[in-house]
Design a protein around this motif. Structure first.
Motif, PDB file in Angstrom:
ATOM      1  N   ASP A  24       0.829  -1.204   0.000  1.00  0.00           N
ATOM      2  CA  ASP A  24       0.000   0.000   0.000  1.00  0.00           C
ATOM      3  C   ASP A  24       0.863   1.254   0.000  1.00  0.00           C
ATOM      4  O   ASP A  24       0.477   2.281  -0.569  1.00  0.00           O
ATOM      5  CB  ASP A  24      -0.914   0.017   1.225  1.00  0.00           C
ATOM      6  N   ALA A  25       2.026   1.172   0.622  1.00  0.00           N
ATOM      7  CA  ALA A  25       2.939   2.325   0.654  1.00  0.00           C
ATOM      8  C   ALA A  25       3.454   2.644  -0.748  1.00  0.00           C
ATOM      9  O   ALA A  25       3.602   3.822  -1.110  1.00  0.00           O
ATOM     10  CB  ALA A  25       4.109   2.056   1.588  1.00  0.00           C
ATOM     11  N   LEU A  26       3.708   1.604  -1.550  1.00  0.00           N
ATOM     12  CA  LEU A  26       4.165   1.823  -2.922  1.00  0.00           C
ATOM     13  C   LEU A  26       3.085   2.513  -3.742  1.00  0.00           C
ATOM     14  O   LEU A  26       3.360   3.480  -4.474  1.00  0.00           O
ATOM     15  CB  LEU A  26       4.540   0.500  -3.583  1.00  0.00           C
ATOM     16  N   ILE A  27       1.863   2.058  -3.608  1.00  0.00           N
ATOM     17  CA  ILE A  27       0.752   2.656  -4.352  1.00  0.00           C
ATOM     18  C   ILE A  27       0.539   4.105  -3.917  1.00  0.00           C
ATOM     19  O   ILE A  27       0.385   5.007  -4.748  1.00  0.00           O
ATOM     20  CB  ILE A  27      -0.531   1.827  -4.166  1.00  0.00           C
ATOM     21  N   GLY A  28       0.556   4.347  -2.612  1.00  0.00           N
ATOM     22  CA  GLY A  28       0.401   5.712  -2.105  1.00  0.00           C
ATOM     23  C   GLY A  28       1.525   6.624  -2.544  1.00  0.00           C
ATOM     24  O   GLY A  28       1.300   7.790  -2.899  1.00  0.00           O
ATOM     25  N   ALA A  29       2.751   6.105  -2.527  1.00  0.00           N
ATOM     26  CA  ALA A  29       3.901   6.913  -2.944  1.00  0.00           C
ATOM     27  C   ALA A  29       3.827   7.249  -4.434  1.00  0.00           C
ATOM     28  O   ALA A  29       4.144   8.370  -4.844  1.00  0.00           O
ATOM     29  CB  ALA A  29       5.200   6.187  -2.635  1.00  0.00           C
ATOM     30  N   TRP A  30       3.419   6.270  -5.249  1.00  0.00           N
ATOM     31  CA  TRP A  30       3.316   6.510  -6.695  1.00  0.00           C
ATOM     32  C   TRP A  30       2.309   7.618  -7.002  1.00  0.00           C
ATOM     33  O   TRP A  30       2.610   8.559  -7.723  1.00  0.00           O
ATOM     34  CB  TRP A  30       2.923   5.233  -7.427  1.00  0.00           C
ATOM     35  N   PHE A  31       1.101   7.486  -6.442  1.00  0.00           N
ATOM     36  CA  PHE A  31       0.083   8.485  -6.734  1.00  0.00           C
ATOM     37  C   PHE A  31       0.396   9.818  -6.052  1.00  0.00           C
ATOM     38  O   PHE A  31       0.035  10.877  -6.569  1.00  0.00           O
ATOM     39  CB  PHE A  31      -1.309   7.968  -6.361  1.00  0.00           C
ATOM     40  N   GLY A  32       1.079   9.782  -4.923  1.00  0.00           N
ATOM     41  CA  GLY A  32       1.533  11.026  -4.299  1.00  0.00           C
ATOM     42  C   GLY A  32       2.544  11.746  -5.174  1.00  0.00           C
ATOM     43  O   GLY A  32       2.487  12.973  -5.337  1.00  0.00           O
ATOM     44  N   PHE A  33       3.465  10.986  -5.768  1.00  0.00           N
ATOM     45  CA  PHE A  33       4.476  11.566  -6.649  1.00  0.00           C
ATOM     46  C   PHE A  33       3.846  12.187  -7.886  1.00  0.00           C
ATOM     47  O   PHE A  33       4.135  13.343  -8.238  1.00  0.00           O
ATOM     48  CB  PHE A  33       5.488  10.492  -7.057  1.00  0.00           C
ATOM     49  N   THR A  34       2.960  11.429  -8.550  1.00  0.00           N
ATOM     50  CA  THR A  34       2.362  11.966  -9.775  1.00  0.00           C
ATOM     51  C   THR A  34       1.438  13.149  -9.488  1.00  0.00           C
ATOM     52  O   THR A  34       1.387  14.103 -10.276  1.00  0.00           O
ATOM     53  CB  THR A  34       1.597  10.868 -10.540  1.00  0.00           C
TER      54      THR A  34
END
Length: 81
Positions: A34-44
């Motif tokens: 979940d951290a990877l998904i959150g980080a990806w969408f946070g970055f974009t």
């Protein structure tokens, strides 16, 4: 097409590919953090907000330049001739 439009289109495409990859990985029975998904969408999202901020400043700066040029052009004109 302006450079910023390419960046927005690229980010949308990358988000779609990321979603497809995550769904495929989950379908195969593996776990995606979940951290990877959150980080990806946070970055974009941060990239898009940054681009919008820069674009807004450019538009505001261009509008203020136009106002100054118009005022200087009209300064010495006599309406009655």
């Amino acid at each position: 097409m302006r450079f910023s439009k390419w960046i927005v289109a690229m980010i949308i495409a990358m988000n779609a590919l990321f979603c497809v990859a995550v769904l495929y990985i989950n379908y195969r029975g593996f776990y995606v953090s979940d951290a990877l998904i959150g980080a990806w969408f946070g970055f974009t999202t941060a990239e898009l907000w940054g681009l919008a901020f820069i674009k807004g400043k450019e538009i505001k700066h261009a509008d203020s330049d136009c106002d100054v040029e118009i005022d200087e052009d009209l300064k010495g004109d006599d309406i009655d001739g």
